[in-house]
Design a protein around this motif. Sequence first.
Motif, PDB file in Angstrom:
ATOM      1  N   TYR A 116       0.841  -1.206   0.000  1.00 40.00           N
ATOM      2  CA  TYR A 116       0.000   0.000   0.000  1.00 40.00           C
ATOM      3  C   TYR A 116       0.872   1.251   0.000  1.00 40.00           C
ATOM      4  CZ  TYR A 116      -3.005   3.669   1.925  1.00 40.00           C
ATOM      5  OH  TYR A 116      -3.676   4.853   2.147  1.00 40.00           O
ATOM      6  N   THR A 117       1.867   1.272   0.869  1.00 41.23           N
ATOM      7  CA  THR A 117       2.735   2.446   0.982  1.00 41.23           C
ATOM      8  C   THR A 117       3.599   2.619  -0.247  1.00 41.23           C
ATOM      9  OG1 THR A 117       2.792   2.189   3.381  1.00 41.23           O
ATOM     10  CG2 THR A 117       4.533   3.530   2.384  1.00 41.23           C
ATOM     11  N   ARG A 118       4.054   1.511  -0.797  1.00 46.84           N
ATOM     12  CA  ARG A 118       4.974   1.569  -1.931  1.00 46.84           C
ATOM     13  C   ARG A 118       4.261   1.734  -3.272  1.00 46.84           C
ATOM     14  NH1 ARG A 118      10.352   2.168  -2.133  1.00 46.84           N
ATOM     15  NH2 ARG A 118      10.745   0.283  -3.356  1.00 46.84           N
ATOM     16  N   THR A 119       2.933   1.631  -3.284  1.00 53.26           N
ATOM     17  CA  THR A 119       2.191   1.774  -4.538  1.00 53.26           C
ATOM     18  C   THR A 119       2.522   3.092  -5.224  1.00 53.26           C
ATOM     19  OG1 THR A 119       0.354   0.337  -3.912  1.00 53.26           O
ATOM     20  CG2 THR A 119      -0.129   2.072  -5.507  1.00 53.26           C
ATOM     21  N   LEU A 120       2.620   4.154  -4.459  1.00 56.22           N
ATOM     22  CA  LEU A 120       3.024   5.449  -4.982  1.00 56.22           C
ATOM     23  C   LEU A 120       4.042   6.030  -4.006  1.00 56.22           C
ATOM     24  CD1 LEU A 120       2.391   7.459  -7.336  1.00 56.22           C
ATOM     25  CD2 LEU A 120       0.954   8.690  -5.698  1.00 56.22           C
ATOM     26  N   ASN A 123      11.535   8.832  -4.978  1.00 56.14           N
ATOM     27  CA  ASN A 123      12.964   8.565  -4.826  1.00 56.14           C
ATOM     28  C   ASN A 123      13.690   9.798  -5.337  1.00 56.14           C
ATOM     29  OD1 ASN A 123      15.505   7.475  -4.479  1.00 56.14           O
ATOM     30  ND2 ASN A 123      15.421   6.271  -6.375  1.00 56.14           N
ATOM     31  N   ALA A 124      14.307  10.544  -4.409  1.00 54.64           N
ATOM     32  CA  ALA A 124      14.864  11.854  -4.765  1.00 54.64           C
ATOM     33  C   ALA A 124      13.712  12.688  -5.330  1.00 54.64           C
ATOM     34  CB  ALA A 124      16.028  11.719  -5.724  1.00 54.64           C
ATOM     35  N   ILE A 128       7.100   7.639  -8.320  1.00 53.99           N
ATOM     36  CA  ILE A 128       7.127   6.269  -8.823  1.00 53.99           C
ATOM     37  C   ILE A 128       5.816   5.567  -8.499  1.00 53.99           C
ATOM     38  CG2 ILE A 128       8.314   4.048  -8.698  1.00 53.99           C
ATOM     39  CD1 ILE A 128      10.792   5.689  -7.720  1.00 53.99           C
ATOM     40  N   LEU A 129       5.225   4.955  -9.532  1.00 52.86           N
ATOM     41  CA  LEU A 129       4.043   4.109  -9.389  1.00 52.86           C
ATOM     42  C   LEU A 129       4.501   2.658  -9.497  1.00 52.86           C
ATOM     43  CD1 LEU A 129       0.867   3.835  -9.350  1.00 52.86           C
ATOM     44  CD2 LEU A 129       1.005   3.829 -11.856  1.00 52.86           C
ATOM     45  N   GLY A 176       6.889  10.779 -13.240  1.00 51.06           N
ATOM     46  CA  GLY A 176       7.122  12.217 -13.264  1.00 51.06           C
ATOM     47  C   GLY A 176       8.137  12.625 -12.222  1.00 51.06           C
ATOM     48  N   ARG A 177       8.290  13.922 -12.082  1.00 46.99           N
ATOM     49  CA  ARG A 177       9.250  14.482 -11.133  1.00 46.99           C
ATOM     50  C   ARG A 177       8.601  15.627 -10.374  1.00 46.99           C
ATOM     51  NH1 ARG A 177      14.465  12.764 -12.245  1.00 46.99           N
ATOM     52  NH2 ARG A 177      14.769  11.783 -14.284  1.00 46.99           N
TER      53      ARG A 177
END
Length: 235
Positions: A116-120, A123-124, A128-129, A176-177
């Motif tokens: 759940y947390t890592r879904t979106l 990194n810098a 990330i999806l 995206g960034r």
Amino acid sequence: MDRHATLVAFYAESKPSGLGDYVGGVQRRLVELLGGLFQPRPMPDVHATIIGLESFGRVQPPQELTELRASGSGRPDIAGLCAYLNTTLGQHPPQIQFGGFPNRDLGVTSRGQRLYTRTLTTNANQVILMGWPVDESGQPTEELERIRRDLQKFGVVHRYHKQAHDRDPDLYLVIGRVKQGDLSETGALEAIRLELSQATFTTPLLPDALRVATYDDTDLPLSTTRAWPLTDFLR
């Protein structure tokens, strides 16, 4: 400028039907919540890295494809790797699920965190999806981790496999960034994670979704990247 190779999925025209719409929806929500702070990546450039092929060494245009097809001289066997993936994914393609992961332990973790947390995540300055393989009952698996391990037999080691116990079941898309600041302070990530836990997109990871790409810019912009399907490497 040095050019290297990588193995990617869902690059440019190889995206499966519906994935672009799903990713585009997440990008639009980030724009709604963050305004100009978020810069979406152009959809053709959005891709997932299966495994880096930088250990092959530098490649030189315009003979990149010829170089990558050749094996020996201590270099990874790219042709053998492609043949293996063409057969393995053709027979049993992993089902990759984006979204739909509740905020609880599911047996598979990503960098020690819940899916759940890592879904979106970030990194810098990258947003990330992430998605993961799931079984027939919809439970996440480490199938992608096992495939990456199998590729070692062709002389390719995943960058996140520095130690024998390291695991990487993730399939991630840089979408995206952010220009500046910490997104965790805005609440935007958590708001969209909650939405994504109820919005699922699943697609098989088929051989024709993969490309061997050569690049001089790690963003893999279409203007400077060359990419070939697995079939271009089959003997």
